[in-house]
Design an enzyme around this catalytic site. Sequence first.
Site, PDB file in Angstrom:
ATOM      1  N   GLU A 165      -5.060  -5.332  10.310  1.00  0.00           N
ATOM      2  CA  GLU A 165      -3.861  -3.519  10.294  1.00  0.00           C
ATOM      3  C   GLU A 165      -4.131  -3.104  12.050  1.00  0.00           C
ATOM      4  O   GLU A 165      -5.432  -2.223  11.902  1.00  0.00           O
ATOM      5  CB  GLU A 165      -4.413  -2.671   9.631  1.00  0.00           C
ATOM      6  CG  GLU A 165      -3.543  -3.296   8.376  1.00  0.00           C
ATOM      7  CD  GLU A 165      -2.924  -2.487   7.394  1.00  0.00           C
ATOM      8  OE1 GLU A 165      -2.218  -2.380   6.888  1.00  0.00           O
ATOM      9  OE2 GLU A 165      -3.933  -1.107   7.394  1.00  0.00           O
ATOM     10  N   SER A 198       3.603  -1.804  10.491  1.00  0.00           N
ATOM     11  CA  SER A 198       5.454  -2.268  10.695  1.00  0.00           C
ATOM     12  C   SER A 198       5.855  -3.735  10.250  1.00  0.00           C
ATOM     13  O   SER A 198       7.021  -4.242  10.363  1.00  0.00           O
ATOM     14  CB  SER A 198       5.760  -1.468  11.519  1.00  0.00           C
ATOM     15  OG  SER A 198       5.028  -0.801  12.194  1.00  0.00           O
ATOM     16  N   HIS A 238      -9.162   1.333   4.552  1.00  0.00           N
ATOM     17  CA  HIS A 238      -7.952   1.056   5.458  1.00  0.00           C
ATOM     18  C   HIS A 238      -8.551   2.410   6.822  1.00  0.00           C
ATOM     19  O   HIS A 238      -9.160   2.945   7.165  1.00  0.00           O
ATOM     20  CB  HIS A 238      -6.892   1.874   4.754  1.00  0.00           C
ATOM     21  CG  HIS A 238      -5.944   1.905   5.224  1.00  0.00           C
ATOM     22  ND1 HIS A 238      -5.265   3.020   5.789  1.00  0.00           N
ATOM     23  CD2 HIS A 238      -4.682   1.162   4.674  1.00  0.00           C
ATOM     24  CE1 HIS A 238      -3.758   2.535   6.658  1.00  0.00           C
ATOM     25  NE2 HIS A 238      -3.624   1.797   5.636  1.00  0.00           N
ATOM     26  N   LYS A 297       0.292   4.131  -0.189  1.00  0.00           N
ATOM     27  CA  LYS A 297      -0.728   5.175   0.409  1.00  0.00           C
ATOM     28  C   LYS A 297      -0.250   6.744  -0.847  1.00  0.00           C
ATOM     29  O   LYS A 297      -0.538   6.836  -1.879  1.00  0.00           O
ATOM     30  CB  LYS A 297       0.298   6.075   1.691  1.00  0.00           C
ATOM     31  CG  LYS A 297       0.278   4.362   2.562  1.00  0.00           C
ATOM     32  CD  LYS A 297      -0.181   4.971   4.273  1.00  0.00           C
ATOM     33  CE  LYS A 297      -0.002   3.245   4.460  1.00  0.00           C
ATOM     34  NZ  LYS A 297      -0.094   3.282   6.033  1.00  0.00           N
ATOM     35  N   GLU A 307      -6.895   4.790   8.095  1.00  0.00           N
ATOM     36  CA  GLU A 307      -6.491   5.568   7.928  1.00  0.00           C
ATOM     37  C   GLU A 307      -7.491   6.402   6.484  1.00  0.00           C
ATOM     38  O   GLU A 307      -7.979   7.432   7.364  1.00  0.00           O
ATOM     39  CB  GLU A 307      -5.055   6.461   6.894  1.00  0.00           C
ATOM     40  CG  GLU A 307      -4.039   6.022   7.446  1.00  0.00           C
ATOM     41  CD  GLU A 307      -3.188   5.223   6.418  1.00  0.00           C
ATOM     42  OE1 GLU A 307      -3.020   5.786   5.573  1.00  0.00           O
ATOM     43  OE2 GLU A 307      -1.814   5.170   7.985  1.00  0.00           O
ATOM     44  N   GLY A 351       2.916   2.090  11.000  1.00  0.00           N
ATOM     45  CA  GLY A 351       3.757   3.412  10.619  1.00  0.00           C
ATOM     46  C   GLY A 351       4.557   3.978  11.662  1.00  0.00           C
ATOM     47  O   GLY A 351       5.310   4.830  11.714  1.00  0.00           O
ATOM     48  N   ASN A 363       1.157  -0.874   0.047  1.00  0.00           N
ATOM     49  CA  ASN A 363       0.184  -0.005  -0.352  1.00  0.00           C
ATOM     50  C   ASN A 363       1.429   1.370  -0.212  1.00  0.00           C
ATOM     51  O   ASN A 363       1.071   1.898   1.028  1.00  0.00           O
ATOM     52  CB  ASN A 363      -0.924  -0.109   1.464  1.00  0.00           C
ATOM     53  CG  ASN A 363      -1.606   1.227   1.293  1.00  0.00           C
ATOM     54  OD1 ASN A 363      -1.639   1.741   0.287  1.00  0.00           O
ATOM     55  ND2 ASN A 363      -2.747   0.939   2.155  1.00  0.00           N
TER      56      ASN A 363
END
Length: 249
Positions: free
Chosen positions: A166, A211, A94, A11, A96, A172, A9
């Site tokens: 996730e 990560s 996702h 992003k 985010e 991250g 991904n």
Amino acid sequence: MRTPIIAGNWKAFKTIPEALALVGELADSVRGVSGVEMAVCPPFTALAAVAERLRGTSIKVGAQNVYWEKQGAYTGEITPPMLQGLVDYVIIGHSERRKLFGETDETVNKKVHAVLAHNLLPIIAVGENLDENEAGKTGAVVTRQIRGGFQGLSADQARTCVVAYEPVWAIGTGETATPAVAQQACAYIRGVLREISPVYADAIRIQYGGSVNAENAAELLSQPDIDGALVGGASLKADQFAAICAAAG
Ligand code: 13P
């Protein structure tokens, strides 16, 4: 047996020239890797160029989002028919997008239906945030997200979906879930899937994301209910992503 799937991904990273450079390098680096499905999910602007460059290679392409309508006055949105012929996979929900752009289990479900109706394959992302994790709510959160995301799907549709677990606190941050913790959550998710679709729960692939890197991938991927990885930062480096793919093969 479930074929592992590693998806990158990207992003909001990579211009078109940068994207082409990355997949050029990646196509060379993964030559010889087998027994694993590989996909990259560039930003929309680079999808056509990347899809063209990867045609005939073993690397598939995915989108990072989609709108659920076919077409219409929806300024700024990308619809499933626009993605047909360009991508195989679409990441939906996702964290985010849930956190920054107001996506809910209901909108996720609409997108899942729209994607499947256009013969594309959803990667449905779920996972608890730090507060929910510390309050012991991981099971309740992923149950709600999985039930919401899979609402109204036939068993045949459900079996083609990929789930990405996730945990938000691992995204991250460099703070990967331990293989045992990730396995426990993915096994729990498979249990929820079994309630929805007893026949196909064992066919649905569950990725871990958060990560993942070249060093920790092998141990995570060796867990019985972890069938791949959704990779953020490490997918922006060809050598790292190729090493993760090799670890899954
Ligand atoms: P990182 O691998 O950078 O933690 O990102 C994970 C992710 O969000 C993939 O969708």
